[in-house]
Design a protein around this motif. Structure first.
Motif, PDB file in Angstrom:
ATOM      1  N   SER A  29       8.074   7.136  -0.166  1.00 48.01           N
ATOM      2  CA  SER A  29       7.181   5.975  -0.115  1.00 48.01           C
ATOM      3  C   SER A  29       5.791   6.355   0.393  1.00 48.01           C
ATOM      4  O   SER A  29       4.799   5.767  -0.028  1.00 48.01           O
ATOM      5  CB  SER A  29       7.782   4.863   0.731  1.00 48.01           C
ATOM      6  OG  SER A  29       7.696   5.159   2.100  1.00 48.01           O
ATOM      7  N   LYS A  30       5.709   7.326   1.294  1.00 44.85           N
ATOM      8  CA  LYS A  30       4.395   7.755   1.786  1.00 44.85           C
ATOM      9  C   LYS A  30       3.553   8.378   0.683  1.00 44.85           C
ATOM     10  O   LYS A  30       2.337   8.262   0.688  1.00 44.85           O
ATOM     11  CB  LYS A  30       4.561   8.751   2.932  1.00 44.85           C
ATOM     12  CG  LYS A  30       4.744   8.110   4.267  1.00 44.85           C
ATOM     13  CD  LYS A  30       4.698   9.154   5.357  1.00 44.85           C
ATOM     14  CE  LYS A  30       4.791   8.500   6.704  1.00 44.85           C
ATOM     15  NZ  LYS A  30       4.713   9.482   7.788  1.00 44.85           N
ATOM     16  N   THR A  32       3.473   7.436  -2.426  1.00 48.44           N
ATOM     17  CA  THR A  32       2.955   6.404  -3.321  1.00 48.44           C
ATOM     18  C   THR A  32       2.239   5.271  -2.581  1.00 48.44           C
ATOM     19  O   THR A  32       1.206   4.802  -3.020  1.00 48.44           O
ATOM     20  CB  THR A  32       4.087   5.804  -4.171  1.00 48.44           C
ATOM     21  OG1 THR A  32       5.103   5.288  -3.309  1.00 48.44           O
ATOM     22  CG2 THR A  32       4.685   6.847  -5.090  1.00 48.44           C
ATOM     23  N   ASN A  33       2.803   4.823  -1.459  1.00 49.38           N
ATOM     24  CA  ASN A  33       2.268   3.651  -0.747  1.00 49.38           C
ATOM     25  C   ASN A  33       1.476   3.992   0.505  1.00 49.38           C
ATOM     26  O   ASN A  33       0.923   3.105   1.139  1.00 49.38           O
ATOM     27  CB  ASN A  33       3.416   2.710  -0.336  1.00 49.38           C
ATOM     28  CG  ASN A  33       4.195   2.230  -1.525  1.00 49.38           C
ATOM     29  OD1 ASN A  33       3.688   2.146  -2.619  1.00 49.38           O
ATOM     30  ND2 ASN A  33       5.461   1.915  -1.297  1.00 49.38           N
ATOM     31  N   LYS A  34       1.477   5.260   0.902  1.00 46.87           N
ATOM     32  CA  LYS A  34       0.785   5.714   2.114  1.00 46.87           C
ATOM     33  C   LYS A  34       1.354   5.118   3.400  1.00 46.87           C
ATOM     34  O   LYS A  34       0.704   5.082   4.424  1.00 46.87           O
ATOM     35  CB  LYS A  34      -0.721   5.415   2.053  1.00 46.87           C
ATOM     36  CG  LYS A  34      -1.410   5.942   0.825  1.00 46.87           C
ATOM     37  CD  LYS A  34      -1.461   7.438   0.836  1.00 46.87           C
ATOM     38  CE  LYS A  34      -2.283   7.915  -0.352  1.00 46.87           C
ATOM     39  NZ  LYS A  34      -1.774   9.116  -0.948  1.00 46.87           N
ATOM     40  N   LYS A  35       2.580   4.585   3.349  1.00 47.33           N
ATOM     41  CA  LYS A  35       3.222   4.078   4.562  1.00 47.33           C
ATOM     42  C   LYS A  35       4.741   4.154   4.414  1.00 47.33           C
ATOM     43  O   LYS A  35       5.268   4.285   3.312  1.00 47.33           O
ATOM     44  CB  LYS A  35       2.798   2.640   4.853  1.00 47.33           C
ATOM     45  CG  LYS A  35       3.193   1.640   3.789  1.00 47.33           C
ATOM     46  CD  LYS A  35       2.758   0.237   4.177  1.00 47.33           C
ATOM     47  CE  LYS A  35       3.239  -0.761   3.145  1.00 47.33           C
ATOM     48  NZ  LYS A  35       2.941  -2.124   3.538  1.00 47.33           N
ATOM     49  N   ILE A  37       8.464   2.784   4.247  1.00 44.80           N
ATOM     50  CA  ILE A  37       9.151   1.556   3.833  1.00 44.80           C
ATOM     51  C   ILE A  37      10.106   1.117   4.934  1.00 44.80           C
ATOM     52  O   ILE A  37      10.194  -0.059   5.255  1.00 44.80           O
ATOM     53  CB  ILE A  37       9.945   1.779   2.528  1.00 44.80           C
ATOM     54  CG1 ILE A  37       8.994   1.893   1.364  1.00 44.80           C
ATOM     55  CG2 ILE A  37      10.942   0.674   2.294  1.00 44.80           C
ATOM     56  CD1 ILE A  37       9.676   2.120   0.057  1.00 44.80           C
ATOM     57  N   TYR A  53      12.451  -0.730  -2.304  1.00 44.88           N
ATOM     58  CA  TYR A  53      11.621   0.341  -2.845  1.00 44.88           C
ATOM     59  C   TYR A  53      11.426  -0.010  -4.308  1.00 44.88           C
ATOM     60  O   TYR A  53      12.379   0.048  -5.088  1.00 44.88           O
ATOM     61  CB  TYR A  53      12.289   1.701  -2.682  1.00 44.88           C
ATOM     62  CG  TYR A  53      11.549   2.821  -3.379  1.00 44.88           C
ATOM     63  CD1 TYR A  53      10.345   3.287  -2.883  1.00 44.88           C
ATOM     64  CD2 TYR A  53      12.047   3.383  -4.548  1.00 44.88           C
ATOM     65  CE1 TYR A  53       9.661   4.300  -3.526  1.00 44.88           C
ATOM     66  CE2 TYR A  53      11.369   4.392  -5.190  1.00 44.88           C
ATOM     67  CZ  TYR A  53      10.177   4.857  -4.674  1.00 44.88           C
ATOM     68  OH  TYR A  53       9.494   5.855  -5.309  1.00 44.88           O
ATOM     69  N   ASN A  54      10.220  -0.408  -4.670  1.00 38.79           N
ATOM     70  CA  ASN A  54       9.955  -1.017  -5.981  1.00 38.79           C
ATOM     71  C   ASN A  54      10.903  -2.200  -6.129  1.00 38.79           C
ATOM     72  O   ASN A  54      10.821  -3.121  -5.351  1.00 38.79           O
ATOM     73  CB  ASN A  54      10.072   0.003  -7.110  1.00 38.79           C
ATOM     74  CG  ASN A  54       9.027   1.104  -6.982  1.00 38.79           C
ATOM     75  OD1 ASN A  54       7.944   0.881  -6.450  1.00 38.79           O
ATOM     76  ND2 ASN A  54       9.351   2.283  -7.449  1.00 38.79           N
TER      77      ASN A  54
END
Length: 77
Positions: A29-30, A32-35, A37, A53-54
């Motif tokens: 997740s980091k 793609t989302n920079k944080k 989940i 996740y999605n």
């Protein structure tokens, strides 16, 4: 793990058994989302929330072996 998830297009949920599984999802997740989940709190505190996740529902859990079985006496009995 990200490549493995793509192999299952109809995947609806994933049980994350243990800290290694939770950490690997956070690494994905980091990217793609920079944080993260999954918050870095005790697993039993995450039990009643919903984490996605999605569109895949994630179920964080801990492995009930060894000393971990003593964490919750209700499950031990």
């Amino acid at each position: 793990m990200a490549e493995e998830i793509k192999l299952f297009p109809n995947l609806k949920s994933i049980m994350l058994m243990g800290d290694v599984a939770k950490k690997s999802v956070n690494i994905i997740s980091k990217k793609t989302n920079k944080k993260n989940i999954i918050p870095s709190i005790s697993t039993y505190k995450l039990r009643h929330g919903e984490i996605y996740y999605n569109e895949i529902r994630l179920f964080p859990a801990y492995i009930m072996t060894g000393k971990n079985i003593l964490i919750e006496n209700q499950k031990w009995k």
